[in-house]
Design a protein around this motif. Structure first.
Motif, mmCIF file in Angstrom:
data_model
loop_
_atom_site.group_PDB
_atom_site.id
_atom_site.type_symbol
_atom_site.label_atom_id
_atom_site.label_comp_id
_atom_site.label_asym_id
_atom_site.label_seq_id
_atom_site.Cartn_x
_atom_site.Cartn_y
_atom_site.Cartn_z
ATOM 1 N N UNK A 123 0.811 -1.218 0.000
ATOM 2 C CA UNK A 123 0.000 0.000 0.000
ATOM 3 C C UNK A 123 0.840 1.261 0.000
ATOM 4 N N UNK A 124 2.094 1.140 -0.416
ATOM 5 C CA UNK A 124 2.976 2.313 -0.421
ATOM 6 C C UNK A 124 2.792 3.189 -1.659
ATOM 7 N N UNK A 125 2.084 2.680 -2.662
ATOM 8 C CA UNK A 125 1.836 3.464 -3.880
ATOM 9 C C UNK A 125 0.432 4.060 -3.782
ATOM 10 N N UNK A 126 0.360 5.367 -3.720
ATOM 11 C CA UNK A 126 -0.923 6.054 -3.569
ATOM 12 C C UNK A 126 -1.569 6.393 -4.911
ATOM 13 N N UNK A 127 -0.740 6.663 -5.917
ATOM 14 C CA UNK A 127 -1.305 7.117 -7.192
ATOM 15 C C UNK A 127 -0.332 6.836 -8.339
ATOM 16 N N UNK A 128 -0.903 6.432 -9.481
ATOM 17 C CA UNK A 128 -0.130 6.250 -10.711
ATOM 18 C C UNK A 128 -0.941 6.870 -11.835
ATOM 19 N N UNK B 130 1.347 11.983 3.771
ATOM 20 C CA UNK B 130 -0.026 12.387 4.034
ATOM 21 C C UNK B 130 -0.954 11.744 3.017
ATOM 22 N N UNK B 131 -1.754 10.799 3.387
ATOM 23 C CA UNK B 131 -1.922 10.285 4.747
ATOM 24 C C UNK B 131 -0.776 9.350 5.123
ATOM 25 N N UNK B 132 -0.489 9.238 6.412
ATOM 26 C CA UNK B 132 0.561 8.324 6.839
ATOM 27 C C UNK B 132 0.162 6.875 6.557
ATOM 28 N N UNK B 133 1.158 6.062 6.243
ATOM 29 C CA UNK B 133 0.916 4.649 5.970
ATOM 30 C C UNK B 133 0.486 3.937 7.249
ATOM 31 N N UNK B 134 -0.500 3.042 7.099
ATOM 32 C CA UNK B 134 -0.922 2.185 8.212
ATOM 33 C C UNK B 134 -1.109 0.769 7.680
ATOM 34 N N UNK B 135 -1.196 -0.189 8.575
ATOM 35 C CA UNK B 135 -1.394 -1.584 8.179
ATOM 36 C C UNK B 135 -2.717 -1.779 7.427
ATOM 37 N N UNK B 136 -3.645 -0.850 7.575
ATOM 38 C CA UNK B 136 -4.931 -0.929 6.861
ATOM 39 C C UNK B 136 -4.744 -0.814 5.350
ATOM 40 N N UNK B 137 -3.592 -0.342 4.908
ATOM 41 C CA UNK B 137 -3.328 -0.155 3.478
ATOM 42 C C UNK B 137 -2.790 -1.416 2.808
ATOM 43 N N UNK C 98 3.411 9.853 -13.454
ATOM 44 C CA UNK C 98 3.414 10.509 -12.143
ATOM 45 C C UNK C 98 3.101 9.424 -11.121
ATOM 46 N N UNK C 99 3.987 9.263 -10.157
ATOM 47 C CA UNK C 99 3.801 8.258 -9.109
ATOM 48 C C UNK C 99 3.861 8.969 -7.763
ATOM 49 N N UNK C 100 2.835 8.746 -6.948
ATOM 50 C CA UNK C 100 2.822 9.276 -5.588
ATOM 51 C C UNK C 100 2.948 8.079 -4.661
ATOM 52 N N UNK C 101 3.943 8.126 -3.796
ATOM 53 C CA UNK C 101 4.177 6.993 -2.909
ATOM 54 C C UNK C 101 4.535 7.477 -1.507
ATOM 55 N N UNK C 102 4.546 6.539 -0.589
ATOM 56 C CA UNK C 102 4.949 6.820 0.782
ATOM 57 C C UNK C 102 5.905 5.733 1.229
ATOM 58 N N UNK C 103 6.319 5.802 2.458
ATOM 59 C CA UNK C 103 7.143 4.780 3.085
ATOM 60 C C UNK C 103 6.428 4.339 4.359
#
Length: 105
Positions: free
Chosen positions: A32-37, A86-93, A46-51
């Motif tokens: 769930x670290x990839x938010x948008x492609x 934002x939003x922070x990563x959680x296990x729900x992702x 365009x890739x939006x990701x988190x850690x």
């Protein structure tokens, strides 16, 4: 034309699914670290990701690996990679596949 961009987005997902967080035996897409492609009509991705956390030990290398692998896809002309907490990563992702892999289902 729209089909071509969906195909490129699918290729990006395939490539991203080959990238793993070194601490968790699951690819970063299913984590769930990839938010948008998005891919525009000029092949710009365009890739939006988190850690998993801002202090992640691979905070520098993981986004760089995503950028390099997406940029190497035929039809991609450039990559705009945005790292966000934002939003922070959680296990729900986690995807269902990731939950199974980690024994959480």
């Amino acid at each position: 034309m729209a089909n071509e961009f969906l195909q490129l987005e699918g290729e990006i997902i395939k490539v991203i699914k080959t990238i793993f967080d070194p601490e968790i035996p699951v690819n970063i897409y299913d984590l769930g670290l990839i938010y948008e492609i998005d891919v525009n009509d000029e092949g710009k991705a365009r890739v939006v990701m988190t850690l998993t956390s801002p202090n992640c030990p691979v905070a520098e290398s993981l986004p760089e690996e995503v950028h390099e692998k997406v940029a190497a896809i035929d039809g991609i002309t450039s990559v705009d990679l945005n790292l966000t907490f934002d939003p922070p990563w959680t296990k729900d992702m986690l995807s269902e596949e990731a939950l199974l892999e980690l024994g959480l289902l």
